[in-house]
Enzyme design. Structure first.
Site, PDB file in Angstrom:
ATOM      1  N   TYR A 109      43.954  44.852  54.480  1.00 13.63           N
ATOM      2  CA  TYR A 109      44.458  43.984  53.391  1.00 13.63           C
ATOM      3  C   TYR A 109      43.905  42.575  53.458  1.00 13.63           C
ATOM      4  O   TYR A 109      43.233  42.206  54.380  1.00 13.63           O
ATOM      5  CB  TYR A 109      45.971  44.061  53.239  1.00 13.63           C
ATOM      6  CG  TYR A 109      46.915  43.593  54.331  1.00 13.63           C
ATOM      7  CD1 TYR A 109      46.540  42.758  55.366  1.00 13.63           C
ATOM      8  CD2 TYR A 109      48.256  43.993  54.270  1.00 13.63           C
ATOM      9  CE1 TYR A 109      47.460  42.343  56.312  1.00 13.63           C
ATOM     10  CE2 TYR A 109      49.183  43.582  55.210  1.00 13.63           C
ATOM     11  CZ  TYR A 109      48.780  42.753  56.232  1.00 13.63           C
ATOM     12  OH  TYR A 109      49.688  42.347  57.148  1.00 13.63           O
ATOM     13  N   GLU A 110      44.146  41.858  52.378  1.00 11.76           N
ATOM     14  CA  GLU A 110      43.580  40.506  52.204  1.00 11.76           C
ATOM     15  C   GLU A 110      42.050  40.556  52.220  1.00 11.76           C
ATOM     16  O   GLU A 110      41.386  39.635  52.701  1.00 11.76           O
ATOM     17  CB  GLU A 110      44.141  39.586  53.302  1.00 11.76           C
ATOM     18  CG  GLU A 110      44.184  38.112  52.955  1.00 11.76           C
ATOM     19  CD  GLU A 110      44.994  37.780  51.725  1.00 11.76           C
ATOM     20  OE1 GLU A 110      46.101  38.351  51.551  1.00 11.76           O
ATOM     21  OE2 GLU A 110      44.520  36.973  50.913  1.00 11.76           O
TER      22      GLU A 110
END
Lengths: 593, 593
Positions: free
Chosen positions: B434-435
């Site tokens: 994620y990110e």
């Protein structure tokens, strides 16, 4: 839901183009022509793809349940087990004297990869039975063999291996399970064993436990361990299951993966046991089983990588995100499939190059086991003993890593249950631990196998690589540069590490043992380099002769070049770590951590 | 159950001996004396150790439940959240104008590591709120700030970031969520967002969703994306939550880890949204938040490694198996603790050396962010922008790897739920995704950051390393050999990779992008090498001056020597991979896979 397609084409290539099995002279190999192996692999593929693979996420989600001492396997497992039995798969390489089909271990290895990729937790039930079969076959009395083996070959009965206890796994000298001699020649077995895969379940009518225990008054430590058969149901004169024995499942382990396999706490409360082989020689009996069992775990490791890779590839071809930096590839779509992006390629190629190299390595290892067992070839036996910890340790580490890479290809979808990749990661993880942790493999390799027979086998390995390079170099400049030179460089690194161990390790064993893990990986890479060079040769030959599928062989060569250019250089770092010696590793007192 | 002890001593060392914070001249740092930071870290440690850590396995086992549109968090989470709010922790580095404590980001980073190690899934609720706070603080109108920020600073209200949709995550140009302008100046938001962490839960009275959507008629692709505030409850004039907005949780994702955090499908059915900043400039608003968010994920990665290492260490000191090869160490016991074995050491040292190096790297990065924001230092801003993808990508890859190593230390116990190690592995795994997946980080680094401002920042980094070496060499032969020479070698490898990219990448972008991932790792190792050299210097100084705990500093130096000797040589392999270029990576057509 994840997909699975058995890699039969690649397996046929290995059997016939690379290993050239039918010309090896290994007894039993003479019948392995393309058609025969194709038919066997094709049938196994159907079972793996249509029956076992769809049950894999089911087994993971449902797991096993312990109800009143009975372990319930996930929905559909029983039916699938019946199908596997009906197909005769469990007895594929078993002794015809006890109902087996007598095929080479190599063939059951190929089939085992498919079953393991499709459903590792499920396939472990027959895998454990096979291990117990092997031990009884090698060390049991004629009566024991006649009593147990026919039912184990068909998998009407299951089998287990009981080694670990709560306070000891690696150091079996500490085990406390007792075997009290009884007047009738049997033993009363008492103690607790943990992490017993397939220890109790509802798919077989009896379970034959093999148990390590100590006969009171025997030698201390590992020299006082004996091996016993402890059947769940004692066997009647007519061979049918009789009275219930005092062995029971005390609980199921809650664990990270392989949920479809029952990992049991087994309690022995004065259970009737039958000594296998000689008293106090149980460890030796176990050790003779170990090569095959460890090669089998190495196979599980890359088999999870192989199925994970297939799913990553399918996603990468399907998912569209962004545009290729070298120009739009999918002008009709809103974006290009992610396989166009170099970093996605890098990831997929790492998966593909490892998986195919690993398959070759295990098939080669299996053929060495066949050569050792069927042709009584001591050199093959020595070589495969040396390679076994490498196959187990290196292939499970990298196999797990491959499942993680494959999961990464899917981005966020890889983290969700739905796509199934995260299950491959969780299932693959155990292969680095069981059947001797990979740290133990490294210790076995460096602390024991390197020096076996005065270092003859590792010298033989180096000679073999050298001979291989000498035989093939100078025929094709590109092949020399792409394959033979990198292999030579890796082999040189491996030799340098060996020399370091010899010079330093004699004086201080820590010097060698501090580098053991890296040596195992260095060795693994060198072996995969050798495998890729052999596969490259085979593909080059097929292309020159115009035989087989040209596209397959071109792809094989390109994948091999990737391995040599991109993965083999890992040997440099491993060598640097090894040559830094024990000082950095052992500098701190335990209290200083 | 796993244990956790906050590493306050190590953090104090970094703040005061290595970064020497109070003398940096960064506004707000002047008050950070040892006593002040010690008190803050000590209080945070209590919350982390006593409240958050015990809830970590609870959150994992129970997960979140969706009941009639309401998400129920695991038992004990609400009470812990109340305690965190009462302690004022969520507003630690927030703007005092909105009720924050105005402490530097560096301090909230240190506290964040503790909370994240103790309970990553739990800490994400406030982490997401903080991210949304940042975006509104930077880009919202005064009215928006006054309406939302005070409640978000206290975490009475939560916050989320809504980017991903089912068909797109990385390529946000493809998003379909629509924002129709309404007569009252608001927008009607319609669409579906997925993987929304903390999207709905029962620990706050309102949730402020930040949503990326397209205003019809705007530019195509990412240039037509706008950012909106969509509160779960519209806010009354008096600031209290009013009417329910048309946004709801449509489902919870079933996933590999972070079970205690609700990962939601969010449905927007004409929900009222308020434009943040200018129309069509939503991506820019998001990007300004990114450095801090990505550094925060890098922190999560090594924080899981750090807690996993603590548990591996405790096990290695306690578990007895086998005897030391250099003589019995625990004569009273049946065997020696496994920490005596070189390969267990190798494993523990890899964990320890990485974790402490990573902590230094992130603290340094956080101090650069403070310097950029508080002192308006453009050079610091440029440097931390360059380093951000390295912090995120390298530290999460290695942080995950560290959890796997720690799990391995426990052997079979590591695979069971009971010991908690496998949860750290599963939780850490998401940080690589994620990110922005780590592949995207590599692309950001090589495709964007290297060339920013004409390559000024990467040149600045090389100059800094060179200057550091020049400044300190020649004073202590052993330090030069153990620390400065390996750092120089790594930096040289990094420069060679940069040169390769410049020469090849100009003509063919694939040449650079095929090596991007390895470059990210090469860069990360070089940064950790620099960190270890700086830590080594600080410890040498403390020892020379007789300040602090001598045993701590000796251990620090030994750990640093390990990193330099055993981990830094990885740069060799990364460079070899990079220099093999694009050909092996891109050789195959997509169809040939």
């Amino acid at each position: 839901m994840p997909v699975y397609t058995a890699p039969t084409q690649d397996m046929q290539f290995l059997l016939h183009d690379v290993l050239e099995v039918s010309g090896t002279g290994i007894p039993g190999y003479e019948d392995l022509d393309r058609e025969t192996t194709g038919a066997i692999l094709g049938e196994a593929a159907k079972l793996a793809e249509d029956v076992l693979a769809p049950l894999n996420p089911v087994g993971d989600a449902q797991g096993c349940r312990l109800e009143n001492g009975v372990v319930r396997t996930p929905e559909g497992f029983r039916e699938a087990y019946d199908q596997m039995r009906e197909g005769g798969w469990p007895g594929l390489d078993c002794d015809p004297e006890y109902g087996g089909q007598g095929l080479p271990y190599l063939i059951s290895t190929a089939v085992g990869e498919m079953f393991s990729s499709a459903n590792m937790a499920f396939n472990m039930y027959q895998g454990l039975t096979h291990g117990a079969y092997n031990a009884i076959h090698a060390h049991g009395s004629d009566e024991q063999k006649a009593t147990y083996l026919p039912k184990m070959v068909t998998n009407e009965w299951g089998g287990t291996m009981n080694l670990t206890e709560p306070h000891c796994g690696t150091d079996l000298g500490l085990i406390r399970t007792k075997a009290e001699p009884q007047d009738d020649g049997t033993y009363a077995i008492s103690g607790q064993k943990i992490w017993i895969s397939a220890g109790e379940h509802d798919m077989v009518e009896n379970i034959v436990h093999l148990v390590l225990a100590k006969i009171p008054g025997g030698p201390e430590g590992v020299k006082g361990i004996s091996l016993f058969i402890v059947p769940k149901f004692l066997v009647n004169e007519d061979g049918s299951p009789g009275a219930r024995n005092a062995v029971s499942c005390g609980g199921l382990e809650s664990k990270m993966g392989i949920h479809g396999n029952a990992t049991c706490v087994m309690n022995y409360d004065g259970a009737t046991g039958f000594l296998v082989g000689e008293a106090h020689k149980g460890m030796r009996a176990m050790f003779t089983m170990m090569n095959e069992a460890r090669v089998g775990v190495g196979l599980q490791g890359y088999a999870q990588g192989a199925v994970a890779y297939q799913n990553a590839l399918a996603f990468a071809k399907d998912r569209v995100q962004g545009r290729s930096v070298t120009g739009v590839k999918n002008p009709e779509g809103p974006a290009d499939p992610i396989i166009v992006h170099p970093d996605v390629r890098r990831n997929l190629m790492d998966q593909k190059a490892f998986t195919e190299g690993a398959r070759a390595f295990v098939f080669w290892g299996a053929s060495l086991i066949d050569r050792a067992h069927r042709a009584g070839d001591a050199q093959a036996e020595g070589l495969v003993s040396l390679l076994t910890p490498v196959i187990k340790g290196f292939l499970t580490d990298k196999g797990f890593e491959t499942t993680v890479l494959a999961q990464q290809t899917l981005g966020g979808s890889g983290f969700t249950r739905e796509w199934g990749l995260e299950q491959f990661v969780r299932d693959a993880r155990i292969t680095m631990i069981y059947e001797g942790t990979n740290g133990i493999q490294a210790l076995d390799l460096v602390g024991r196998k390197l020096a076996t027979d005065g270092g003859k086998h590792v010298m033989g390995f180096f000679e073999m690589v050298k001979g291989f390079i000498a035989e093939h170099k100078g025929q094709d400049e590109a092949f020399d540069a792409d394959f033979l030179e990198p292999l030579k460089a890796a082999s040189k690194d491996l030799q340098a590490a060996g020399t370091f161990f010899m010079q330093k390790g004699m004086k201080a064993p820590d010097e060698a043992l501090s580098g053991a893990y890296d040596f195992m990986h260095l060795f693994g890479h060198t072996c995969l380099g050798l495998m890729w060079a052999r596969m490259g040769l085979a593909s080059r030959k097929a292309l020159a002769e115009g035989t087989g599928n040209a596209a397959f062989h071109e792809t094989k060569l390109a994948t091999g070049r990737y391995y040599m250019a991109r993965q083999l250089p890992a040997t440099k770092t491993h060598l640097a770590r090894i040559e830094s010696g024990a000082a950095p590793v052992m500098a701190l007192d335990a209290e200083a951590f």
